[in-house]
Enzyme design. Structure first.
Site, mmCIF file in Angstrom:
data_model
loop_
_atom_site.group_PDB
_atom_site.id
_atom_site.type_symbol
_atom_site.label_atom_id
_atom_site.label_comp_id
_atom_site.label_asym_id
_atom_site.label_seq_id
_atom_site.Cartn_x
_atom_site.Cartn_y
_atom_site.Cartn_z
ATOM 1 N N GLY A 240 0.816 -1.216 0.000
ATOM 2 C CA GLY A 240 0.000 0.000 0.000
ATOM 3 C C GLY A 240 0.846 1.260 0.000
ATOM 4 N N ARG A 241 1.980 1.206 0.671
ATOM 5 C CA ARG A 241 2.832 2.396 0.777
ATOM 6 C C ARG A 241 3.384 2.825 -0.585
ATOM 7 N NH1 ARG A 241 4.950 0.031 6.542
ATOM 8 N NH2 ARG A 241 3.286 0.998 7.760
ATOM 9 N N TYR A 360 -0.564 9.205 6.766
ATOM 10 C CA TYR A 360 -1.282 7.915 6.696
ATOM 11 C C TYR A 360 -0.446 6.796 6.069
ATOM 12 C CZ TYR A 360 -3.359 9.646 2.155
ATOM 13 O OH TYR A 360 -3.600 10.148 0.920
ATOM 14 N N GLU A 361 -0.952 5.585 6.264
ATOM 15 C CA GLU A 361 -0.221 4.348 5.903
ATOM 16 C C GLU A 361 1.182 4.321 6.523
ATOM 17 O OE1 GLU A 361 -0.901 2.229 2.396
ATOM 18 O OE2 GLU A 361 -2.939 2.956 2.202
ATOM 19 N N GLY A 362 1.280 4.865 7.735
ATOM 20 C CA GLY A 362 2.553 4.911 8.458
ATOM 21 C C GLY A 362 3.188 6.286 8.304
#
Ligand code: CAA
Length: 375
Positions: A240-241, A360-362
């Site tokens: 996803g990143r 987001y997403e880390g």
């Protein structure tokens, strides 16, 4: 730069056309907070909601790099559409594709790949953000079902999505090893959509709180075994990143293009400001960062497309591209001066949309943890 195949170039050209003909006219509505449901319908019809999904499951059967090209191109026009597509595919659909049973794949993937369903991902909780393994949502086994109870926050596509990959713990004492993943449908009793977050940017994308109150999920909807959920979440975030890196890259490139175009038209002190060294050097730095972000993002996508390990490169791409988006958007406003600060030009939107890519997403700090663990 990684050379693109003819198929990938066709995808790039097709998505560019789609973005300027179908997404661009909808940008103003999204800026007013409208969710782009009708654009998504058209994307579904074109196969854009299932790009890297095999034709067997109703997808377009293209490679992962083609999917990243699509997010990159779409995000140049609308970062809102970019994140909706990325979350739907990378973390809303892929967990089922990679970790689902054949029955789960047959039941859900064709609907997700064609856009009949939209997907979402429920990991984050009010007290468990960066420390995802500390989540508290409980999954209690009851015969052939699990009862889910807890709260999730910052759920992208929440309220619009039909399926949610929900992470809950079947054994709190086990920490990350107690986390289990479930496919939850929006109509399951006890599944409640809560507050819509009022965000700094990405106005057309919905971000909501979700409450699970005795949601009875059949055992057939458990994804993987009990305790496998954390690895499922992490593995899908790795992929996803790369999507969020591509979204960031799209924002950065759009900001660079707008700043360059403006600097050529705008005359001060008897010449275009692009010929003033202060601005020319700024544009040179912006362009260099964009190029570096592109190399990292496409490299990570290439690795993923070829089933090679990509966790480190995905985090590097996400870290660098999101910082680039923020820096380039900030500098683009500076190049446009007072006009850049107004809503007459899109650079203030790029600036507002870029910030969340570092979160987001880390967060950027989490990406550094992931990268450093690989060293
Ligand atoms: N793939 C597979 N397994 C992995 C993995 C990966 N990438 N990373 C870790 N694991 C495994 C480990 O191997 C370990 O298992 P073993 O004990 O069997 O070896 C287990 O998971 C626990 O690993 P860690 O001890 O490293 O876990 P941690 O608790 O220290 O957390 C972290 C690591 C990287 C900080 C993680 O918590 C993390 O990524 N946090 C950020 C959360 C995040 O990105 N949230 C985003 C929400 S989704 C979103 O934002 C979508 C949206 O709306 C746009």
């Amino acid at each position: 730069m990684i050379p693109l195949t003819e198929e990938q170039k066709m995808m790039q050209a097709m998505v560019r056309d789609f973005a300027s003909n179908e997404i661009e006219p909808f940008v103003e509505k999204m800026e007013q907070g409208e969710f782009p449901r009708e654009v998504l319908k058209k994307m579904g019809a074109l196969g854009l909601l299932g790009i890297p999904i095999s034709e067997e499951y109703g997808g377009s059967g293209m490679d992962f790099l083609s999917y990243i090209i699509a997010i990159h191109e779409i995000s140049k026009v609308s970062a809102t559409m970019g994140v909706i597509l990325s979350v739907h595919t990378s973390v809303g659909t892929n967990p089922i594709l990679y970790f689902g049973t054949e029955e789960q794949k047959k039941k859900y993937i064709p609907k997700l790949a064609t856009g009949e369903y939209l997907g979402a991902f429920c990991l984050t909780e009010p007290q468990a953000g960066s420390d995802a393994a500390s989540l508290k949502t409980r999954a209690t086994k009851d015969g052939n079902t699990y009862l889910l109870n807890g709260s999730k926050v910052f759920i992208t596509n929440g309220g619009e999505a039909d399926t949610y990959i929900v992470f809950a713990t079947t054994n709190l004492e086990l920490g990350s090893k107690g986390v289990t993943a479930f496919i939850v449908e929006k109509d399951m009793p006890g599944f409640h959509v809560g507050k819509d977050e009022k965000k700094m940017g990405l106005y057309g994308s919905r971000t909501v709180q979700i409450t699970l109150e005795d949601v009875r999920v059949p055992i057939e909807n458990r994804l993987g075994d009990e305790g496998e959920g954390f690895k499922i979440a992490m593995a899908n975030l790795d992929v996803g990143r790369i999507g969020i890196a591509a979204q960031s890259l799209g924002i950065a490139e759009a900001a660079l293009m707008k700043a360059t175009e403006y600097a050529e038209e705008r005359h001060q002190f008897g010449k275009p400001i692009s010929k003033q060294q202060g601005i020319a050097f700024k544009l040179a730095d912006m362009a260099t960062s964009v190029e570096a972000a592109k190399l990292l993002t496409y490299q990570a996508a290439y690795l993923r497309a070829n089933n090679l390990p990509c966790g480190k490169q995905a985090s590097m791409a996400k870290l660098f591209a999101s910082q680039t988006a923020m820096q380039v958007a900030t500098e683009a406003i500076q190049v446009l001066g007072g006009y850049g600060y107004t809503k007459d030009y899109p650079v203030e939107r790029y600036f507002r949309d870029a910030k969340v890519c570092e979160i987001y997403e880390g967060t950027s700090e989490i990406q550094r943890i992931v990268i450093s663990k690989h060293l």
